[in-house]
Design a protein around this motif. Structure first.
Motif, PDB file in Angstrom:
ATOM      1  N   SER A 170       0.861  -1.184   0.000  1.00 49.54           N
ATOM      2  CA  SER A 170       0.000   0.000   0.000  1.00 49.54           C
ATOM      3  C   SER A 170       0.887   1.220   0.000  1.00 49.54           C
ATOM      4  O   SER A 170       1.793   1.339   0.829  1.00 49.54           O
ATOM      5  N   ARG A 172       1.135   5.449  -0.058  1.00 53.32           N
ATOM      6  CA  ARG A 172       0.329   6.599   0.378  1.00 53.32           C
ATOM      7  C   ARG A 172       0.936   7.939  -0.025  1.00 53.32           C
ATOM      8  O   ARG A 172       0.513   8.988   0.444  1.00 53.32           O
ATOM      9  N   ARG A 323       2.891 -10.372   7.375  1.00 53.67           N
ATOM     10  CA  ARG A 323       1.759 -11.300   7.308  1.00 53.67           C
ATOM     11  C   ARG A 323       1.888 -12.412   8.342  1.00 53.67           C
ATOM     12  O   ARG A 323       2.985 -12.758   8.791  1.00 53.67           O
TER      13      ARG A 323
HETATM   14  C1  LIG Z   1     -10.552  -3.232   2.758  1.00 48.77           C
HETATM   15  C2  LIG Z   1      -9.321  -2.421   3.044  1.00 48.77           C
HETATM   16  C3  LIG Z   1      -9.441  -1.144   3.532  1.00 48.77           C
HETATM   17  C4  LIG Z   1      -8.309  -0.367   3.782  1.00 48.77           C
HETATM   18  N1  LIG Z   1      -8.451   0.913   4.209  1.00 48.77           N
HETATM   19  C5  LIG Z   1      -7.368   1.683   4.376  1.00 48.77           C
HETATM   20  C6  LIG Z   1      -7.514   3.049   4.741  1.00 48.77           C
HETATM   21  O1  LIG Z   1      -8.616   3.563   4.892  1.00 48.77           O
HETATM   22  N2  LIG Z   1      -6.383   3.784   4.910  1.00 48.77           N
HETATM   23  C7  LIG Z   1      -5.126   3.259   4.722  1.00 48.77           C
HETATM   24  O2  LIG Z   1      -4.144   3.996   4.883  1.00 48.77           O
HETATM   25  N3  LIG Z   1      -4.962   1.961   4.368  1.00 48.77           N
HETATM   26  C8  LIG Z   1      -6.045   1.165   4.172  1.00 48.77           C
HETATM   27  N4  LIG Z   1      -5.911  -0.137   3.776  1.00 48.77           N
HETATM   28  C9  LIG Z   1      -4.558  -0.677   3.504  1.00 48.77           C
HETATM   29  C10 LIG Z   1      -4.122  -1.662   4.574  1.00 48.77           C
HETATM   30  O3  LIG Z   1      -3.724  -0.991   5.716  1.00 48.77           O
HETATM   31  C11 LIG Z   1      -2.999  -2.513   3.996  1.00 48.77           C
HETATM   32  O4  LIG Z   1      -3.484  -3.197   2.869  1.00 48.77           O
HETATM   33  C12 LIG Z   1      -2.469  -3.542   4.986  1.00 48.77           C
HETATM   34  O5  LIG Z   1      -1.864  -2.923   6.066  1.00 48.77           O
HETATM   35  C13 LIG Z   1      -1.466  -4.467   4.321  1.00 48.77           C
HETATM   36  O6  LIG Z   1      -0.394  -3.723   3.784  1.00 48.77           O
HETATM   37  P1  LIG Z   1       0.019  -3.784   2.257  1.00 48.77           P
HETATM   38  O7  LIG Z   1      -1.173  -3.378   1.446  1.00 48.77           O
HETATM   39  O8  LIG Z   1       1.144  -2.800   2.131  1.00 48.77           O
HETATM   40  O9  LIG Z   1       0.432  -5.165   1.937  1.00 48.77           O
HETATM   41  C14 LIG Z   1      -7.020  -0.914   3.543  1.00 48.77           C
HETATM   42  C15 LIG Z   1      -6.908  -2.228   3.052  1.00 48.77           C
HETATM   43  C16 LIG Z   1      -8.041  -2.957   2.793  1.00 48.77           C
HETATM   44  C17 LIG Z   1      -7.889  -4.349   2.228  1.00 48.77           C
END
Ligand SMILES: Cc1cc2nc3c(=O)[nH]c(=O)nc-3n(C[C@H](O)[C@H](O)[C@H](O)COP(=O)(O)O)c2cc1C
Length: 333
Positions: A170, A172, A323
């Motif tokens: 993810s 940002r 994970r």
């Molecule tokens: C359904 C869902 C909602 C999420 N909502 C947010 C959010 O509102 N803000 C944010 O910063 N990350 C959000 N995330 C990202 C998660 O925090 C992130 O996918 C998780 O920590 C795993 O990290 P990665 O995506 O880097 O593998 C969301 C992820 C999912 C699957």
């Protein structure tokens, strides 16, 4: 005023009775929201008069059932009711929709199967044959079944998928340039490849381009806290169409299918050098209805999730988000 209320809340939090009141209010609120969700579902599930969109979903459902019927090893004449309903629905809908062109393709395949099996005296064959003869000028999409050999299936599957998945995080904070249309279209193509319940394809991806709408959307999101909002972010809203709800068992399908399409979209973006982050959308129904009105998303669609995306910068700071172990999530019984 807001500051004063926040200060007062902080002071009151010390008292047990205040905590109890807050919890009680939350419980009532949750109940109210679930009831609203139920009413919303029911409005689309149990329509006194079917809309064109709903009829199109019914057509897709019948098409899928008939396609599956053609997989049968020991095939016998089949699908009489479904063919009749499909033809009836087509005549009522009769537009240039995906469902209509797929209907023509499906009935062609159906007629083909009947001819190959020598079932040409059957009423359903005659009806389907007459129907396609009347609509020869209409667009037709491939439907029915076809055989793939293992070599073909595996031709493009030899990729290091785990490495690909592990390289997505993810993100940002993005490069300060908007996404190119050609890249978006490629990623959408990848998202479209997601499976969906009975191939009904009830999800949509809304790319929010208007600056004013983006500002309103941003305000409605609770998870933008650690984003770099100074740089460009392209926002996508993933929705699912409530018209797709034909059975009670469809009540959660929309969200599930939206999850699949969102994941493929995010992975697709990643494969194109575009980072993204899923953004939770758990707003109250009334807020959602208001937001959809402002953005211009029809009310028969529900917002499942929002995605913020942009090109990767040279360096990207991400969370570990480590994970769980295999044995934390995989069980044999
Ligand atoms: C359904 C869902 C909602 C999420 N909502 C947010 C959010 O509102 N803000 C944010 O910063 N990350 C959000 N995330 C990202 C998660 O925090 C992130 O996918 C998780 O920590 C795993 O990290 P990665 O995506 O880097 O593998 C969301 C992820 C999912 C699957």
């Amino acid at each position: 005023m807001i500051k004063l209320i926040t200060k007062l809340k902080k002071k009151l939090r010390k008292y047990k009775i205040f905590k109890k009141i807050v919890k009680y209010r939350e419980k009532r609120h949750t109940r109210k929201e679930f009831l609203k969700e139920y009413k919303y579902f029911y409005e689309y599930y149990d329509m006194p008069k079917l809309t064109i969109q709903k009829k199109e979903y019914k057509m897709l459902l019948n098409i899928h059932a008939l396609e599956k019927g053609m997989l049968n090893k020991n095939m016998r004449p089949f699908g009489v009711e479904k063919v009749n309903e499909l033809i009836k629905l087509y005549k009522e809908v009769n537009n240039d929709s995906f469902a209509c062109s797929l209907t023509i393709g499906l009935l062609k395949a159906y007629v083909d199967v009947y001819e190959k099996n020598g079932w040409t005296s059957k009423d359903e064959y005659i009806k389907a044959k007459n129907f396609i003869n009347n609509y020869l000028d209409k667009e037709s999409k491939n439907a029915g079944t076809y055989v793939l050999n293992k070599k073909e299936i595996l031709k493009n599957s030899e990729i290091d998928y785990l490495s690909f998945l592990s390289s997505r995080h993810s993100v940002r904070s993005f490069k300060d340039i908007p996404l190119k249309k050609e890249d978006i279209e490629k990623a959408i193509k990848m998202a479209i490849m997601s499976p969906s319940a009975c191939n009904r394809q009830m999800c949509k991806i809304w790319h929010i381009l208007s600056k004013d709408k983006v500002e309103i959307l941003k305000k409605s999101l609770s998870g933008l806290g650690n984003f770099n909002l100074d740089n460009n972010i392209d926002f996508f809203v993933i929705t699912f169409d409530m018209n797709n709800c034909l059975f009670t068992s469809d009540r959660h399908d929309g969200r599930f299918n939206a999850g699949l399409i969102a994941m493929n979209f995010v992975n697709g973006l990643h494969s194109l050098g575009i980072g993204s982050c899923l953004l939770q959308f758990g707003n109250y129904l009334d807020d959602e209805v208001e937001l959809k009105k402002v953005i211009g998303i029809p009310n028969n669609e529900r917002i499942a999730i929002v995605i913020g995306a942009g090109y990767y910068d040279e360096e990207v700071k991400v969370t570990y988000s480590i994970r769980k172990n295999i044995n934390d999530i995989y069980f044999e019984k």
